[in-house]
Enzyme design. Structure first.
Site, PDB file in Angstrom:
ATOM      1  N   GLN A  42     -18.237  -5.773  -2.152  1.00  0.00           N
ATOM      2  CA  GLN A  42     -17.312  -6.584  -2.944  1.00  0.00           C
ATOM      3  C   GLN A  42     -17.015  -7.932  -2.308  1.00  0.00           C
ATOM      4  O   GLN A  42     -16.218  -8.708  -2.832  1.00  0.00           O
ATOM      5  CB  GLN A  42     -16.023  -5.821  -3.251  1.00  0.00           C
ATOM      6  CG  GLN A  42     -15.097  -5.623  -2.065  1.00  0.00           C
ATOM      7  CD  GLN A  42     -13.973  -4.669  -2.408  1.00  0.00           C
ATOM      8  OE1 GLN A  42     -14.179  -3.480  -2.647  1.00  0.00           O
ATOM      9  NE2 GLN A  42     -12.747  -5.173  -2.450  1.00  0.00           N
ATOM     10  N   HIS A  75       0.841  -1.210   0.000  1.00  0.00           N
ATOM     11  CA  HIS A  75       0.000   0.000   0.000  1.00  0.00           C
ATOM     12  C   HIS A  75       0.877   1.263   0.000  1.00  0.00           C
ATOM     13  O   HIS A  75       0.609   2.226  -0.724  1.00  0.00           O
ATOM     14  CB  HIS A  75      -0.887   0.044   1.242  1.00  0.00           C
ATOM     15  CG  HIS A  75      -1.878  -1.079   1.358  1.00  0.00           C
ATOM     16  ND1 HIS A  75      -1.788  -2.054   2.319  1.00  0.00           N
ATOM     17  CD2 HIS A  75      -2.994  -1.372   0.646  1.00  0.00           C
ATOM     18  CE1 HIS A  75      -2.805  -2.899   2.194  1.00  0.00           C
ATOM     19  NE2 HIS A  75      -3.552  -2.514   1.190  1.00  0.00           N
TER      20      HIS A  75
HETATM   21  P1  AMP Z   1      -6.546  -3.653  -0.567  1.00  0.00           P
HETATM   22  O1  AMP Z   1      -6.346  -2.908   0.707  1.00  0.00           O
HETATM   23  O2  AMP Z   1      -6.104  -5.080  -0.507  1.00  0.00           O
HETATM   24  O3  AMP Z   1      -7.914  -3.458  -1.168  1.00  0.00           O
HETATM   25  O4  AMP Z   1      -5.542  -2.994  -1.610  1.00  0.00           O
HETATM   26  C1  AMP Z   1      -5.543  -1.613  -1.865  1.00  0.00           C
HETATM   27  C2  AMP Z   1      -4.603  -1.319  -3.005  1.00  0.00           C
HETATM   28  O5  AMP Z   1      -3.294  -1.784  -2.680  1.00  0.00           O
HETATM   29  C3  AMP Z   1      -4.992  -2.039  -4.299  1.00  0.00           C
HETATM   30  O6  AMP Z   1      -4.752  -1.178  -5.404  1.00  0.00           O
HETATM   31  C4  AMP Z   1      -4.059  -3.231  -4.307  1.00  0.00           C
HETATM   32  O7  AMP Z   1      -3.792  -3.723  -5.601  1.00  0.00           O
HETATM   33  C5  AMP Z   1      -2.819  -2.631  -3.695  1.00  0.00           C
HETATM   34  N1  AMP Z   1      -1.941  -3.673  -3.152  1.00  0.00           N
HETATM   35  C6  AMP Z   1      -2.277  -4.644  -2.263  1.00  0.00           C
HETATM   36  N2  AMP Z   1      -1.221  -5.459  -2.050  1.00  0.00           N
HETATM   37  C7  AMP Z   1      -0.215  -5.002  -2.827  1.00  0.00           C
HETATM   38  C8  AMP Z   1       1.138  -5.415  -3.067  1.00  0.00           C
HETATM   39  N3  AMP Z   1       1.660  -6.487  -2.462  1.00  0.00           N
HETATM   40  N4  AMP Z   1       1.885  -4.694  -3.940  1.00  0.00           N
HETATM   41  C9  AMP Z   1       1.352  -3.613  -4.580  1.00  0.00           C
HETATM   42  N5  AMP Z   1       0.097  -3.165  -4.392  1.00  0.00           N
HETATM   43  C10 AMP Z   1      -0.673  -3.846  -3.538  1.00  0.00           C
END
Ligand code: AMP
Length: 284
Positions: free
Chosen positions: A61, A37
């Site tokens: 979702q 993040h």
């Molecule tokens: P989430 O909190 O899982 O909904 O993710 C929020 C954002 O962070 C989304 O755009 C995800 O694709 C990105 N994200 C989550 N994990 C990773 C990671 N390991 N590397 C890069 N971006 C990430």
């Protein structure tokens, strides 16, 4: 960093920033933040004057029986990380304000939401597209950063932005991994120490695919077979899908001759994990 909880207040702040000529960069998340993040925040900061991060565990979702209720939360820890990363505004709305009673509008991005995770999580991408569209109308960013960890989601959002004429540039952020190769994810917190070790097989199977490709194998069938075998060798890990798709369109391919996405999803115990890699394009 200012914490904003009301939709109207966030809209007013964003309106003011825009009137002052400030470029707003936005990173939507569901919290329980990690380096993945924060890498997106860094990207947003590089290109914008003000950075807004949202934390919202979006109920629309999650499917029935998924992990909405137990999704990990750490409000104080997240605030400290975002503050240290130089974020200007943290938007944390209440579920009731985002989806008041009587709510009935959803955005469906059709073809690109089908297959891969779309097949295993019906309605998931409609929930994602809907909440992201709402957040865009609240935060009014000029750019928004989405991680390649959720590759299909990134393409769904790009499609929606183009189709609905949102005046927002979508920037992809590289997938960030732990030292042992495991893709960083808030859901990794669910894994027992034993399952956490087993879960590294996802990355190893992608490396195996890349190794085969680099040594001349171009048939997707043979590469996928090797991935399935690698995953199948670890007890307690069961593959949902392993697929090679065109990295731009997600079209199915028999032979690799453009940059392709190899994407996998697997259950490690009761935890669903995803990972992916681009092969045949530039090194990442
Ligand atoms: P989430 O909190 O899982 O909904 O993710 C929020 C954002 O962070 C989304 O755009 C995800 O694709 C990105 N994200 C989550 N994990 C990773 C990671 N390991 N590397 C890069 N971006 C990430």
């Amino acid at each position: 960093m200012q914490v904003v909880r009301q939709i109207r207040e966030m809209q007013n702040i964003s309106e003011k920033l825009r009137n002052e000529g400030k470029r707003i960069g936005f990173v939507p998340t569901m919290g329980y933040l990690h380096e993945g993040h924060l890498s997106l925040v860094k990207k947003a900061k590089e290109q914008c004057d003000s950075v807004v991060v949202s934390i919202f565990v979006n109920p629309t979702q999650f499917g029935p029986g998924e992990d909405l209720q137990r999704y990990p939360r750490d409000e104080e820890g997240d605030k400290a990380k975002l503050d240290a990363a130089g974020v200007d505004f943290l938007f944390m709305p209440e579920g009731k304000e985002m989806y008041p009673s009587g709510y009935q509008t959803y955005i469906e991005v059709t073809d690109i939401s089908k297959g891969l995770c779309g097949d295993f999580r019906p309605g998931h991408f409609t929930g994602v597209a809907t909440v992201v569209a709402k957040l865009f109308n609240i935060v009014k960013p000029r750019i928004a950063v989405f991680g390649e960890k959720d590759y299909q989601q990134l393409l769904v959002i790009k499609r929606m932005v183009e189709d609905l004429n949102f005046d927002i540039r979508i920037i992809p952020g590289t997938l960030i991994r732990e030292k042992d190769g495991m893709a960083m994810s808030s859901r990794n917190a669910y894994l027992s120490p034993e399952d956490r070790k087993k879960a590294t097989v996802l990355y190893r199977s992608l490396l195996k695919a890349k190794e085969l490709f680099d040594s001349g194998e171009k048939k997707t069938y043979n590469i996928i077979e090797a991935v399935e075998k690698t995953i199948g060798s670890v007890e307690g890990v069961s593959l949902q899908y392993a697929e090679i798709r065109d990295a731009e369109t997600l079209k199915k391919l028999e032979k690799i001759n453009t940059p392709v996405l190899i994407a996998i999803a697997a259950m490690v115990g009761s935890v669903r994990l995803i990972d992916n890699m681009i092969i045949g394009g530039e090194e990442r």
